[in-house]
Motif scaffolding. Sequence first.
Motif, short mmCIF file in Angstrom:
data_model
loop_
_atom_site.label_atom_id
_atom_site.label_comp_id
_atom_site.label_asym_id
_atom_site.label_seq_id
_atom_site.Cartn_x
_atom_site.Cartn_y
_atom_site.Cartn_z
N ALA A 88 0.85 -1.18 0.00
CA ALA A 88 0.00 0.00 0.00
C ALA A 88 0.89 1.24 0.00
O ALA A 88 1.90 1.27 0.70
N PRO A 89 0.55 2.23 -0.79
CA PRO A 89 1.36 3.46 -0.83
C PRO A 89 1.40 4.12 0.54
O PRO A 89 0.41 4.17 1.25
N LEU A 90 2.57 4.64 0.90
CA LEU A 90 2.71 5.35 2.17
C LEU A 90 2.29 6.80 2.03
O LEU A 90 2.02 7.48 3.02
N ASN A 91 2.27 7.29 0.80
CA ASN A 91 1.88 8.68 0.52
C ASN A 91 2.73 9.68 1.31
O ASN A 91 2.21 10.66 1.81
N ASP A 137 9.70 -7.28 1.26
CA ASP A 137 11.00 -7.86 0.89
C ASP A 137 11.59 -7.25 -0.38
O ASP A 137 12.75 -7.44 -0.67
N GLY A 138 10.83 -6.45 -1.11
CA GLY A 138 11.34 -5.78 -2.30
C GLY A 138 11.83 -4.36 -2.01
O GLY A 138 12.45 -3.73 -2.86
N HIS A 139 11.57 -3.85 -0.79
CA HIS A 139 11.97 -2.48 -0.46
C HIS A 139 13.48 -2.31 -0.41
O HIS A 139 13.99 -1.28 -0.82
N LEU A 140 14.19 -3.30 0.09
CA LEU A 140 15.63 -3.17 0.26
C LEU A 140 16.32 -2.82 -1.06
O LEU A 140 17.18 -1.94 -1.09
N GLU A 164 18.46 0.56 -1.48
CA GLU A 164 19.88 0.50 -1.81
C GLU A 164 20.17 1.26 -3.10
O GLU A 164 21.18 1.95 -3.21
N ASP A 165 19.28 1.15 -4.08
CA ASP A 165 19.45 1.87 -5.35
C ASP A 165 19.41 3.37 -5.11
O ASP A 165 20.24 4.12 -5.63
N ASP A 219 8.60 3.77 -5.91
CA ASP A 219 8.52 2.39 -6.42
C ASP A 219 8.31 1.39 -5.29
O ASP A 219 7.72 0.33 -5.49
N ALA A 220 8.79 1.71 -4.11
CA ALA A 220 8.63 0.80 -2.97
C ALA A 220 7.17 0.69 -2.55
O ALA A 220 6.77 -0.30 -1.94
#
Length: 112
Positions: free
Chosen positions: A29-32, A59-62, A66-67, A52-53
């Motif tokens: 869910a978007p954090l906005n 598990d895809g946030h890291l 990092e990018d 994008d996160a």
Amino acid sequence: MTDSVPEGRVAEAEEAAAVEPEYDPAAPAPLNVPRTPTGNAEVDDRLDRLADADHLATDGHLEVYEDVHRGLRDALTELDARPGHPGPPGPPAPAPPYGNRAPAPSYHQSRS
């Protein structure tokens, strides 16, 4: 009295169930979180990448973080490398040898 439902109503109920997504509390869910532009296009692009996160599982946030961190670090390094920029400060000056400085005060009091 019968409990049967006419054919048309069954199809309508199935369509309605297919259209309405189920609520999944674990879904991304978007954090906005508002992001204020910095005026530096490269930095702003990196900060925009944080959005994008919002569409990824945790598990895809890291990978995104990092990018973004790598891009911001590169932008800062590039700023330091510009001509006319004094560059990062050097290491602190070493302390003078003990013989050239006053000894630390002693707070030990004798009981005479």
